[in-house]
Write an enzyme that holds these catalytic residues in place. Structure first.
Site, PDB file in Angstrom:
ATOM      1  N   ASP A  27       0.846  -1.202   0.000  1.00  0.00           N
ATOM      2  CA  ASP A  27       0.000   0.000   0.000  1.00  0.00           C
ATOM      3  C   ASP A  27       0.876   1.245   0.000  1.00  0.00           C
ATOM      4  O   ASP A  27       2.097   1.166   0.092  1.00  0.00           O
ATOM      5  CB  ASP A  27      -0.909  -0.009   1.234  1.00  0.00           C
ATOM      6  CG  ASP A  27      -0.104  -0.025   2.528  1.00  0.00           C
ATOM      7  OD1 ASP A  27       0.239   1.062   3.034  1.00  0.00           O
ATOM      8  OD2 ASP A  27       0.213  -1.128   3.017  1.00  0.00           O
ATOM      9  N   ASP A  84       0.635   3.645   2.416  1.00  0.00           N
ATOM     10  CA  ASP A  84       0.451   4.240   3.730  1.00  0.00           C
ATOM     11  C   ASP A  84      -0.687   5.277   3.619  1.00  0.00           C
ATOM     12  O   ASP A  84      -1.576   5.124   2.783  1.00  0.00           O
ATOM     13  CB  ASP A  84       1.764   4.836   4.254  1.00  0.00           C
ATOM     14  CG  ASP A  84       1.793   4.904   5.785  1.00  0.00           C
ATOM     15  OD1 ASP A  84       1.556   3.867   6.424  1.00  0.00           O
ATOM     16  OD2 ASP A  84       2.049   5.990   6.325  1.00  0.00           O
TER      17      ASP A  84
END
Length: 293
Positions: A209, A211
């Protein structure tokens, strides 16, 4: 002594599919039980020991992982190198979910973990200027490319305590002010302990991802991460299968990882605590045997 590769699998990495002759081994350590049994086998004639960092069924949070027992167990089983596979968030647009980053630096923000094998009764200070093994990291990068993964050579890993994900303010600070590249919860104190145990250590950050800093992706959610974990785990297995045969014959580490304790012990031999020395039999046996009065 032959090379033996230890692999620590993070979230989503529960096995190495290519492992031949796999068997589970229970290891007792002076630091308690490791996260779970170690799976021992071989790939391409190279002996390999695999350990799930969070334990079978993911029972350990990042803070409760028995890091000292895990590293001691791998050292006790004869491992000479340790490869870490861990899920991480990215602070860089070009480091996208599904990419792998070969970590070469850390900023340690953890605070609730035992970070050393040494202490009162036997004090030691190892160098961590370069916290990963350059040789093993380079081999891991080549193996990632051979496994068909987009790989980034070099990156700074911010290690947070967790288990919660970052606030938006923290994410922006780590990215913009501190210059970090990826964020995770598990590589410290693991890398520090591997250095104390004189093990070559390399870390592959498997990005899941962006973040919370990324304006187009919003808050980090576990459901989003889980979608990428399976893809990354399969690629991590291919990386390990490609890496193992490239380790080559046993030889001194050009980075000096296998000699990290040569100038690290500062407690006078006569003042060392026998009880602590007994616990250090696997981790520091090489230098302790040489320097006892």
């Amino acid at each position: 002594m032959k090379r033996r590769l230890g692999v620590i699998g993070g979230s989503g990495v529960s096995q190495v599919a290519a492992l031949e002759g796999a068997r589970e081994v229970a290891v007792d350590t002076p630091w308690g039980a490791p996260s779970g049994p170690v799976t021992v086998g071989s790939i391409g004639g190279v002996e390999l020991c695999f350990l799930q960092r969070h334990g079978p069924g993911h029972v350990h949070s990042p803070s409760s992982v028995p890091y000292r027992a895990n590293i001691d167990a791998l050292k006790r089983l004869g491992c000479t190198e340790v490869l870490s596979l861990s899920a991480c968030g990215s602070f860089r647009e070009e480091m996208a979910p599904g990419d792998f980053v070969i970590v070469d630096q850390y900023i340690d923000r953890t605070f609730a973990r035992e970070k050393s094998f040494f202490g009162a009764g036997c004090v030691a200070h190892v160098s961590l200027a370069d916290p990963t093994c350059t040789r093993l990291s380079s081999l891991a990068a080549e193996a990632a490319a051979a496994a068909g993964v987009r790989v980034h050579r070099g990156g700074t890993y911010l290690v947070m305590e967790g288990p919660q994900f970052s606030t938006l303010a923290e994410s922006r600070m780590y990215r913009d002010s501190w210059g970090c590249d990826v964020i995770g919860m598990t590589n410290m104190p693991e890398a520090k302990l591997a250095r104390e145990a004189e093990l070559c250590y390399a870390s592959v950050a498997m990005i899941t991802d962006y973040d919370s800093w990324h304006p187009d992706h919003g808050a980090v959610e576990l459901s989003t991460i889980l979608k990428v974990l399976g893809q990354n785990a399969a690629a991590g297995g291919r990386l390990v299968a490609a890496l193992a045969p490239t380790l080559g014959p046993a030889a001194p580490c050009p980075c000096g990882c296998d000699r990290a304790l040569d100038a690290a012990l500062v407690t006078a031999p006569a003042q060392r605590d026998p009880a602590l020395l007994a616990r250090l039999d696997a981790v520091a046996g090489r230098v302790l045997a040489e320097r006892q009065p």
